[in-house]
Design a protein around this motif. Structure first.
Motif, mmCIF file in Angstrom:
data_model
loop_
_atom_site.group_PDB
_atom_site.id
_atom_site.type_symbol
_atom_site.label_atom_id
_atom_site.label_comp_id
_atom_site.label_asym_id
_atom_site.label_seq_id
_atom_site.Cartn_x
_atom_site.Cartn_y
_atom_site.Cartn_z
ATOM 1 N N MET A 1 0.828 -1.142 0.000
ATOM 2 C CA MET A 1 0.000 0.000 0.000
ATOM 3 C C MET A 1 0.893 1.231 0.000
ATOM 4 N N ASP A 2 0.469 2.113 -0.697
ATOM 5 C CA ASP A 2 1.307 3.307 -0.743
ATOM 6 C C ASP A 2 0.914 4.238 0.384
ATOM 7 N N ALA A 3 1.556 5.328 0.570
ATOM 8 C CA ALA A 3 1.395 6.198 1.729
ATOM 9 C C ALA A 3 0.066 6.943 1.656
ATOM 10 N N THR A 4 -0.380 7.287 0.479
ATOM 11 C CA THR A 4 -1.635 8.020 0.348
ATOM 12 C C THR A 4 -2.791 7.102 0.695
ATOM 13 N N ALA A 5 -2.751 5.879 0.265
ATOM 14 C CA ALA A 5 -3.812 4.937 0.544
ATOM 15 C C ALA A 5 -3.825 4.599 2.022
ATOM 16 N N GLN A 6 -2.596 4.469 2.583
ATOM 17 C CA GLN A 6 -2.516 4.151 3.986
ATOM 18 C C GLN A 6 -3.073 5.321 4.815
ATOM 19 N N ALA A 7 -2.797 6.579 4.440
ATOM 20 C CA ALA A 7 -3.300 7.744 5.160
ATOM 21 C C ALA A 7 -4.825 7.817 5.020
ATOM 22 N N THR A 8 -5.310 7.479 3.852
ATOM 23 C CA THR A 8 -6.741 7.500 3.612
ATOM 24 C C THR A 8 -7.409 6.443 4.480
#
Length: 163
Positions: A1-8
């Motif tokens: 998972m990338d960082a944007t998806a993880q933050a979301t």
């Protein structure tokens, strides 16, 4: 998972936990209760406004009725005043007519009395003149003793005819 998806995902998880916490604390019930309370208050205000409107309509109807009664009473007062004024006018006209008639009758009586007085004065003056003329004529034609007898007889005849 990338960082944007993880933050979301973490934001989504935090939102779900926040909503669960709100549900657990009963915020939805407080909101519903506040909305219900507001709806009740609005309903009460509408009912009160409706009652006030009905009361205002009743007061308006009463005021309109009183206004009509006042207008009718004013019309009656005006009509009565007109009748009274006409009555006063007629009475004044009659009194002035009677006054003129009385003054005319009084003037006619005074004129008749003045005529009577004038005729009496002329008659008295004529008697005086006739008596004086008769004295002169008698004095010139008869003696002094006969003179007084003729004058006395003449005066008594005149007095008898006048009365």
């Amino acid at each position: 998972m990338d960082a944007t998806a993880q933050a979301t995902w973490w934001i989504f998880a935090a939102l779900i936990m926040f909503l669960a916490l709100l549900g657990y604390l009963g915020v939805h019930k407080m909101l519903a209760k506040a909305l219900d309370s507001r709806a009740d208050r609005i309903r009460n205000e509408l009912d009160e406004a409706r009652e006030l409107r009905e009361e205002a309509q009743g007061v308006l109807a009463e005021l309109q009725r009183k206004r009509r009664e006042a207008e009718e009473e004013a019309e009656q007062i005006v009509a009565a005043a007109k009748r009274e004024a006409e009555s006063i006018r007629k009475e004044a006209s009659e009194k002035s007519h009677e006054y003129v008639e009385r003054r005319t009758a009084s003037a006619e009586q005074k004129i008749a009395q003045a005529e009577t007085d004038a005729i009496s004065a002329v008659r008295n003056r004529a008697i005086e003149i006739a008596t004086a003329a008769a004295r002169r004529v008698i004095a010139e034609s008869v003696g002094p003793e006969k003179q007084q007898q003729i004058i006395d007889e003449s005066l008594s005849t005149i007095r008898t005819k006048l009365h």
